[in-house]
Structure formats: C-alpha cells, structure tokens
Design a protein around this motif. Structure first.
Motif, short mmCIF file in Angstrom:
data_model
loop_
_atom_site.label_atom_id
_atom_site.label_comp_id
_atom_site.label_asym_id
_atom_site.label_seq_id
_atom_site.Cartn_x
_atom_site.Cartn_y
_atom_site.Cartn_z
N GLY A 57 37.91 32.87 29.41
CA GLY A 57 37.40 33.61 30.55
C GLY A 57 36.93 35.00 30.13
N THR A 58 37.65 35.59 29.20
CA THR A 58 37.28 36.91 28.70
C THR A 58 35.89 36.87 28.05
N SER A 59 35.62 35.83 27.26
CA SER A 59 34.29 35.68 26.65
C SER A 59 33.22 35.56 27.73
N ALA A 60 33.52 34.80 28.77
CA ALA A 60 32.55 34.62 29.85
C ALA A 60 32.26 35.95 30.53
N LEU A 61 33.27 36.78 30.71
CA LEU A 61 33.07 38.11 31.30
C LEU A 61 32.21 38.98 30.37
N HIS A 62 32.53 38.96 29.09
CA HIS A 62 31.77 39.77 28.13
C HIS A 62 30.29 39.37 28.14
N PHE A 81 44.09 46.85 39.52
CA PHE A 81 45.18 45.89 39.63
C PHE A 81 44.62 44.50 39.36
N SER A 82 44.64 44.10 38.07
CA SER A 82 44.08 42.82 37.68
C SER A 82 44.58 42.51 36.29
N PHE A 83 44.23 41.32 35.81
CA PHE A 83 44.43 41.04 34.39
C PHE A 83 43.46 41.94 33.62
N ILE A 84 43.88 42.42 32.47
CA ILE A 84 43.16 43.50 31.79
C ILE A 84 41.72 43.14 31.41
N VAL A 127 34.41 42.09 40.41
CA VAL A 127 35.35 41.82 41.50
C VAL A 127 36.29 40.68 41.15
N PRO A 128 37.55 40.96 40.83
CA PRO A 128 38.49 39.86 40.65
C PRO A 128 39.05 39.42 42.00
N ASP A 129 39.12 38.12 42.22
CA ASP A 129 39.79 37.59 43.41
C ASP A 129 41.26 37.45 43.06
N MET A 130 42.04 38.46 43.43
CA MET A 130 43.40 38.59 42.91
C MET A 130 44.34 37.52 43.46
N PHE A 131 45.08 36.91 42.55
CA PHE A 131 46.05 35.87 42.92
C PHE A 131 45.38 34.81 43.81
N SER A 155 36.33 35.04 39.06
CA SER A 155 37.03 34.01 39.83
C SER A 155 38.09 33.31 38.99
N ALA A 156 38.51 33.98 37.90
CA ALA A 156 39.44 33.33 36.96
C ALA A 156 40.70 32.82 37.65
N GLU A 157 41.09 33.47 38.74
CA GLU A 157 42.31 33.05 39.44
C GLU A 157 42.00 32.27 40.71
N ALA A 158 40.70 32.06 40.98
CA ALA A 158 40.32 31.57 42.32
C ALA A 158 39.63 30.21 42.31
N PHE A 177 35.11 31.65 35.41
CA PHE A 177 36.40 30.97 35.56
C PHE A 177 37.06 30.91 34.19
N ALA A 178 38.39 30.71 34.21
CA ALA A 178 39.14 30.69 32.95
C ALA A 178 40.10 29.51 32.97
N PHE A 179 40.37 28.97 31.77
CA PHE A 179 41.15 27.73 31.68
C PHE A 179 42.34 27.82 30.75
N TYR A 180 42.94 29.00 30.67
CA TYR A 180 44.21 29.14 29.95
C TYR A 180 45.25 28.25 30.65
N ALA A 181 46.35 27.97 29.93
CA ALA A 181 47.28 26.93 30.41
C ALA A 181 47.96 27.24 31.74
N ASN A 182 47.98 28.50 32.17
CA ASN A 182 48.63 28.78 33.45
C ASN A 182 47.68 28.78 34.64
N LYS A 183 46.39 28.54 34.39
CA LYS A 183 45.42 28.56 35.50
C LYS A 183 45.46 27.22 36.25
N GLN A 184 44.76 27.19 37.39
CA GLN A 184 44.78 25.97 38.22
C GLN A 184 44.36 24.76 37.39
N GLU A 189 42.60 26.66 26.01
CA GLU A 189 41.84 27.90 26.13
C GLU A 189 40.46 27.49 26.62
N GLY A 190 39.79 28.36 27.35
CA GLY A 190 38.44 28.02 27.75
C GLY A 190 37.99 28.87 28.91
N GLY A 191 36.69 28.83 29.16
CA GLY A 191 36.14 29.58 30.28
C GLY A 191 34.75 29.08 30.59
#
Ligand SMILES: *Cc1c(COP(=O)(O)O)cnc(C)c1O
Length: 372
Positions: A57-62, A81-84, A127-131, A155-158, A177-184, A189-191
């Motif tokens: 997801g970080t790469s996608a943002l960059h 207030f977001s993931f860094i 704009v992060p959609d928080m939690f 939308s990494a969390e959304a 969007f992001a696909f780390y192991a804790n995401k929906q 790893e992925g985005g």
C-alpha cells in the motif's frame, strides 16, 4: 501453556493455497496472467477503470504522489492520526505534509478545519478512511473542487466499506488499498492503486516496473525513473481468491464487530466505535477508547494486563506529528493536534479477525471489564 487470542489472524482457505501452488507449477512468477486478472477484477470491484497492482500500500501511495507530479515546494494536507505511510508518501517526494486535526468521533480529518490550512502551495489532500470509516466525502470533494486540489484516497483500511452506498476507493483522483496480513484481504504483502485517469494508471504502472514502457516495453529500456514495486504472480493468485471471498470476509467481520458492540455496551469508562449514518463499515479493526479521565499510562497498563492473560491488544495509532523523526524535521510538539493526541493516548485495538470465536470475544470482554 497459555492460550493466546491474537490481535489479528489472516483467513486463508484451501482455495488460496491451491491458487498459489498452481502458479508455482508454471514458469511465470512475475508480470504474468495473474497480475492482469487481479488488476481487472480489482478495478471492477472498486468500480474504477484502472487498477495497478504493486508490492505494498505504501508503494501505491508513493506512485500516486509521483504520478500527480507533487514534489518540492508543494504542500499536501493529511491526517496526523493514521498509519505513518499516509504522511510519509508526501515526504518521499520532498513535499510538505500539512496536518489537519481529526474529529473526535470517527477520527477522520475534521473537514471543517481543512480550508484554513489551504495556501497557494497546497496541491492535494491525502485522506485516510480511518479504521474503515469513510470521511464525509461530499464535504471533502466540494472543498477539493473549490480549491482545485487533487484527492488521494487512502482506502487501505476501508476495503468493503461504503459512503452513502458507494464503495470506498471510488472517491479520489486515485485511491489505494493495501494487503498486509492484518487487512480485510491479504496477499501477504501487496497493494493496488485504482483510478479512472489513464495517465495516472500508465505512469504508476511504468514506475512500478523500473520505468519501462507500459505497452510493448523493452526489458532494458527505461523511459523514466522507476522502481521495483512489482507484486508477484503468487500474491496475485492469492489476491484473486481473497477478492472473490470479500463479501464472506466482510460478513464475518461485521459479525465479530456486532458481538463486541453488544457485549461491551454500558461499561463505564469505555467508548465504543462511532459509525455515522452515511457509513457502512467493513471493520479493519475494532478500536475502543478509554474515557478522558484515563491517562496514557493507565491505558498501557491495561494493554499489558490483557497481554498477561494471553489477549493481544494494541494502541492504535500514535500521532504522526509526534513520531521522533517528524519532531526533528518539523519541530512538532505535544499540543499541536490535541484531538489526535488525546485519541492516541486512549485507544485500545481489541483482538479482531474473521473467525474470532464468540467464546474468545467473551474472554476479551470479561478481562477488559475487570481491568477498566
Ligand atoms: C496499512 C496501511 C497503509 C499501507 O500499507 P502497507 O501495505 O503496509 O504498505 C497505508 N495507509 C493506511 C491508513 C494503512 O492502514
């Protein structure tokens, strides 16, 4: 041995396992048919023309920041207030993140405070959609249009959330969007970056692959500065199955959230997640807050006490402006964004994953009750 209730746990079935193994029987482990299929399916799911799969997801943002031509001298508004990663992506290109404090309920950027931070240098808003909770998009998009700002939707969390019945990931000039192991959904790893703008999609695609041409590119010809942000065929194969299961996944997460909300009702000192009437939430995490009478230290003591019972909780998130290197770079101090700071002192993310058993939810609730 003490039984552990983990903070999160990926939901992987035999379908994902088979899909990955099938790729391993071929000779194409990158840049192949699974990437194309994943991108096509993801674009369709998100209701977008284009999707570009990448390694995080970080790469996608960059890539989004670069594709929009944001750089030195530009200011970009975002949330403290977001993931860094949602602020770091601005720093990667030497632009300046300008924080707007969040609003108390959803912990999203307070839209009423955006305009006072806009200057001649402001180019965009991340704009992060928080939690998983969408921001009030009608308001944000109106401000962006009025001031001619690009909108980058984190939308990494959304994934699976929606705003007024329209899916998150459908609002920004580009959305990630992001696909780390804790995401929906996860690919390990992925985005992915989604957009309706062919220019953004092509630039992102090329830059993710060492600046090669998107069409008929030669392996050793590089037409622009690029990176290796590629996602493998194994990851895409896994992503295709996870995406096919997304409705089931969101249904399971809603069940866990519903049980928590029911069982945590009415505990003095505890605030439950706010869901606005315009929002439908896919529940990346379930984050409660202690009331304002609690100190950060007391919160940390509760998390430690839960851990001793085998219940893994976490303090989500720490304010970005108070991270050590942001303080050094920008001279931020305590008090600069009080609502974000107060939230980061009081949040507790509870164990939350698709197949969390009701019995374990009861254990979490009982312990929390006792320690609060
Ligand atoms: C997870 C997350 C990201 C980035 O994800 P990675 O895939 O770990 O790089 C970005 N923004 C937010 C808000 C996130 O929660």
């Amino acid at each position: 041995m003490m039984r552990i209730i983990p903070l999160s746990s990926p939901d992987i079935t035999n379908r994902e396992r088979k899909a990955v193994l099938d790729v391993l029987k071929t000779r194409t482990l990158s840049l192949g048919p699974k990437l194309r299929e994943f991108e096509e399916r993801f674009a369709e799911y998100a209701g977008r023309r284009y999707a570009v799969g990448v390694n995080s997801g970080t790469s996608a943002l960059h890539l989004t920041i670069r594709a929009l031509g944001i750089g030195q001298g530009d200011e970009v508004i975002t949330s403290p207030f977001s993931f860094i990663a949602s602020a770091n992506c601005i720093l990667y290109e030497n632009a300046t993140p300008v924080f707007v404090d969040v609003e108390e309920g959803t912990l999203n950027i307070d839209a009423r405070k955006i305009e006072e931070k806009i200057t001649k240098k402001t180019k965009a808003i991340v704009v992060p959609d928080m939690f998983s909770h969408p921001i009030d998009w009608d308001v944000v998009l109106r401000i962006a249009r009025k001031h001619n700002l690009k909108v980058i939707e984190d939308s990494a969390e959304a994934l699976g959330s929606s705003y007024k019945r329209k899916r998150c990931g459908g609002f920004g000039d580009a959305s990630v969007f992001a696909f780390y192991a804790n995401k929906q959904m996860t690919t390990g790893e992925g985005g992915v970056l989604v957009t309706d703008d062919k220019n953004i999609a092509d630039l992102a695609k090329s830059m993710s692959n060492q600046g090669r041409r998107v069409e008929n590119g030669k392996w050793l010809e590089h037409v622009r500065l690029g990176y290796n942000y590629r996602i493998s065929e194994m990851q895409c194969a896994m992503g295709i199955v996870q995406l096919q299961r997304i409705q089931e996944i969101v249904r399971k997460r809603k069940r866990v959230a519903r049980l928590y909300t029911k069982k945590l009702q009415g505990i003095p000192g505890l605030e439950l997640p706010v869901v606005e009437s315009y929002a439908d939430i896919s529940w990346f995490v379930y984050v409660v807050r202690l009331s304002k009478s609690f100190s950060r230290k007391q919160r940390d003591t509760i998390i430690a006490a839960m851990a001793r019972k085998g219940i893994q909780c976490s303090a989500y998130f720490q304010s970005i402006h108070l991270q050590p290197f942001y303080r050094v770079l920008f001279g931020y101090k305590k008090g600069d964004f009080p609502i974000a700071e107060s939230a980061s002192d009081r949040t507790i993310a509870l164990p939350f994953f698709n197949n969390l058993k009701e019995q374990d939810i009861d254990t979490v609730v009982q312990s929390l009750k006792k320690f609060v």
